[in-house]
Design a protein around this motif. Structure first.
Motif, short mmCIF file in Angstrom:
data_model
loop_
_atom_site.label_atom_id
_atom_site.label_comp_id
_atom_site.label_asym_id
_atom_site.label_seq_id
_atom_site.Cartn_x
_atom_site.Cartn_y
_atom_site.Cartn_z
N GLY A 140 -29.12 -44.29 -58.15
CA GLY A 140 -28.53 -45.41 -57.42
C GLY A 140 -27.15 -45.13 -56.88
O GLY A 140 -26.96 -44.87 -55.69
N LEU A 141 -26.15 -45.17 -57.75
CA LEU A 141 -24.76 -45.09 -57.31
C LEU A 141 -24.42 -43.72 -56.71
O LEU A 141 -23.77 -43.65 -55.66
CB LEU A 141 -23.84 -45.39 -58.49
CG LEU A 141 -22.37 -45.68 -58.15
CD1 LEU A 141 -22.24 -46.84 -57.18
CD2 LEU A 141 -21.56 -45.96 -59.42
N LEU A 142 -24.85 -42.64 -57.34
CA LEU A 142 -24.51 -41.29 -56.85
C LEU A 142 -25.09 -41.02 -55.46
O LEU A 142 -24.33 -40.65 -54.55
CB LEU A 142 -24.97 -40.24 -57.86
CG LEU A 142 -24.77 -38.78 -57.43
CD1 LEU A 142 -23.31 -38.50 -57.13
CD2 LEU A 142 -25.31 -37.83 -58.50
N PRO A 143 -26.40 -41.17 -55.24
CA PRO A 143 -26.91 -40.90 -53.89
C PRO A 143 -26.35 -41.86 -52.83
O PRO A 143 -26.18 -41.47 -51.68
CB PRO A 143 -28.43 -41.07 -54.04
CG PRO A 143 -28.63 -41.83 -55.30
CD PRO A 143 -27.49 -41.48 -56.19
N LEU A 168 -21.68 -52.90 -50.35
CA LEU A 168 -22.55 -51.82 -49.90
C LEU A 168 -23.05 -50.97 -51.07
O LEU A 168 -24.15 -50.42 -51.03
CB LEU A 168 -21.82 -50.93 -48.89
CG LEU A 168 -21.42 -51.58 -47.56
CD1 LEU A 168 -20.65 -50.60 -46.70
CD2 LEU A 168 -22.63 -52.11 -46.83
N LEU A 169 -22.23 -50.87 -52.12
CA LEU A 169 -22.60 -50.04 -53.27
C LEU A 169 -23.66 -50.69 -54.13
O LEU A 169 -24.22 -50.05 -55.01
CB LEU A 169 -21.36 -49.72 -54.11
CG LEU A 169 -20.34 -48.80 -53.43
CD1 LEU A 169 -19.14 -48.58 -54.33
CD2 LEU A 169 -20.98 -47.47 -53.07
N SER A 170 -23.92 -51.96 -53.92
CA SER A 170 -24.99 -52.63 -54.66
C SER A 170 -26.25 -52.78 -53.80
O SER A 170 -27.23 -53.39 -54.23
CB SER A 170 -24.52 -54.03 -55.11
OG SER A 170 -23.39 -53.93 -55.94
N SER A 171 -26.20 -52.22 -52.57
CA SER A 171 -27.33 -52.34 -51.65
C SER A 171 -28.34 -51.23 -51.89
O SER A 171 -28.01 -50.15 -52.38
CB SER A 171 -26.83 -52.28 -50.21
OG SER A 171 -25.86 -53.28 -49.97
N ASN A 172 -29.58 -51.51 -51.53
CA ASN A 172 -30.65 -50.53 -51.69
C ASN A 172 -30.51 -49.43 -50.65
O ASN A 172 -30.48 -49.71 -49.44
CB ASN A 172 -32.01 -51.22 -51.57
CG ASN A 172 -33.16 -50.31 -51.93
OD1 ASN A 172 -33.46 -49.35 -51.22
ND2 ASN A 172 -33.79 -50.61 -53.05
#
Length: 389
Positions: A140-143, A168-172
């Motif tokens: 999730g967070l890294l990619p 944006l960091l919580s978006s798919n």
């Protein structure tokens, strides 16, 4: 009397007592839990806040030890978070409080630090969207961070953009971010283009498609896809409801403009898309009813639409009108409206024989505006310190 009154109330509304006793029971249970005692003493958290936290994450009420909670607080505290910021994070996203600081939270914070979020930028990012700490790291967070860094090209731009759009960091990544970037590349935003475009409004990266109505408005606004102005126009259009934009356009037609003339004004001043339709209506009514300007005057001089009604247009028009009544008019209305504040006060007001009368008109017009403090300060400065033109 009191016991008789209570009996009557109970007979008339027994559910009232049930709700009161339930609330008291819940409050008492909360006050006995380790977590509630900890946050109320350390962060001065109210019962209502604790109740909301327990509602979102009931497991906190049953904690037998505060080890994970204390580790969570210590992790943020040693990175410069204030108690107010930590308490706000707890209120907003209580689900991350019981995550292991060592296994789940520390690696994510170190990842953010590796991408340039340190000190105040880290506290701002996590205060605005601490929910990202609940996102999986490897999948999730890294990619997502690596993808966004590739979009924004540089670490500095990445930090600025995510501070404006931390969501944006919580978006798919696969369903939202990648399709969105592909969409904007299809509109000609390649290379560093998406970075500049998203810096105007990061929320556009949550859009994966545009409605036909939005596309129609964009084409009508026109412009070169490579220009900064086109990026601004596109950002405004896709960030607004079509109905709202159409209402703003209709407001301009009220002063007698044709559809094509209306689009000419908006193309010359796309910033008008950011004004509310009510404010646009007030401006137009003033120009048509009070200033008595013909429709083609606005088309030929579209900068008038961008001038503030309360701070500039109304006060200066009243001064200009007074000078006109004195048969002492030497400057056009457009020149008076587009002057800098300093030059207008010195040349038009201070430079006139009836400067006290004009200054009184100007100050009275400004004082009726809700945002007159800064302008009043300027007027005071220029009237107290005469300067050469």
């Amino acid at each position: 009397m009191n016991s008789m009154f209570c009996c009557r109330v109970f007979v008339m509304n027994p559910f009232h007592f049930r709700n009161v006793f339930s609330t008291l029971a819940i409050t008492n249970a909360h006050s006995q839990s380790l977590f509630s005692q900890f946050v109320s003493s350390k962060f001065n958290m109210f019962t209502a806040d604790i109740t909301r936290i327990f509602k979102i994450n009931p497991s906190l009420q049953r904690l037998q030890t505060l080890e994970k909670v204390e580790q969570f607080v210590h992790m943020l505290d040693e990175r410069g978070f204030s108690q107010v910021q930590i308490a706000n994070i707890m209120r907003k996203h209580p689900n991350i409080i019981c995550l292991s600081a060592e296994r789940n939270l520390e690696p994510k914070i170190k990842l953010l630090e590796g991408f340039g979020f340190e000190g105040q930028t880290l506290t701002k990012l996590l205060t605005r969207n601490s929910n990202m700490l609940g996102v999986a790291l490897e999948n999730g967070l890294l990619p997502t961070m690596e993808f966004l860094q590739n979009v924004f090209q540089s670490q500095d731009v990445l930090v600025k953009a995510l501070l404006r759009g931390s969501y944006l960091l919580s978006s798919n990544l696969e369903k939202t971010l990648k399709p969105s970037v592909a969409l904007w590349e299809g509109w000609g935003f390649r290379g560093t283009g998406p970075a500049r475009f998203v810096m105007i409004n990061p929320r556009v990266l949550l859009l994966t498609s545009l409605t036909p109505a939005h596309i129609d408005l964009i084409h009508k606004m026109g412009g070169d896809k490579e220009s900064k102005m086109f990026k601004f126009i596109l950002s405004r259009v896709v960030s607004s409801r079509v109905e709202t934009l159409e209402a703003k356009i209709e407001n301009l037609k009220l002063c007698g403009l044709s559809a094509e003339e209306t689009w000419q004004v908006f193309r010359a001043n796309p910033g008008l898309l950011g004004y509310s339709k009510e404010y646009m209506g007030e401006k137009i009514k003033f120009r048509v009813n009070t200033m008595e300007l013909p429709a083609n005057y606005v088309v030929k001089r579209p900068t008038l639409c961008a001038i503030s009604l309360e701070k500039t247009m109304r006060p200066r028009f009243l001064v200009w009108q007074k000078i006109k009544d004195m048969n002492d008019l030497g400057l056009s209305l457009l020149t008076v409206l587009t002057m800098t504040e300093a030059r207008f006060v010195r040349k038009i007001i201070k430079g006139h024989p009836e400067s006290e009368t004009l200054l009184s008109i100007y100050q009275n017009a400004i004082s009726s505006s809700p945002n007159c403090t800064k302008i009043s300060t300027k007027i005071s400065y220029f009237t107290e310190k005469p300067q050469q033109i």
